[in-house]
Motif scaffolding. Sequence first.
Motif: not given
Length: 50
Positions: A26-33, A35-36, A39-41
Amino acid sequence: MTGLAADRIGALAFESRIRVDELTTRTPSLEAAFMELTAESVEYQAGQPR
């Protein structure tokens, strides 16, 4: 599991006599990457006073 390729996981399971019916990479979607990574910015987060 993370950090190992599916074929290596399959080999380890086989060596340990563990039956594995299916392994899927499984590879994360571009959106999930995105957001990760960001996330702190964020300038404002819900529930925090301004």
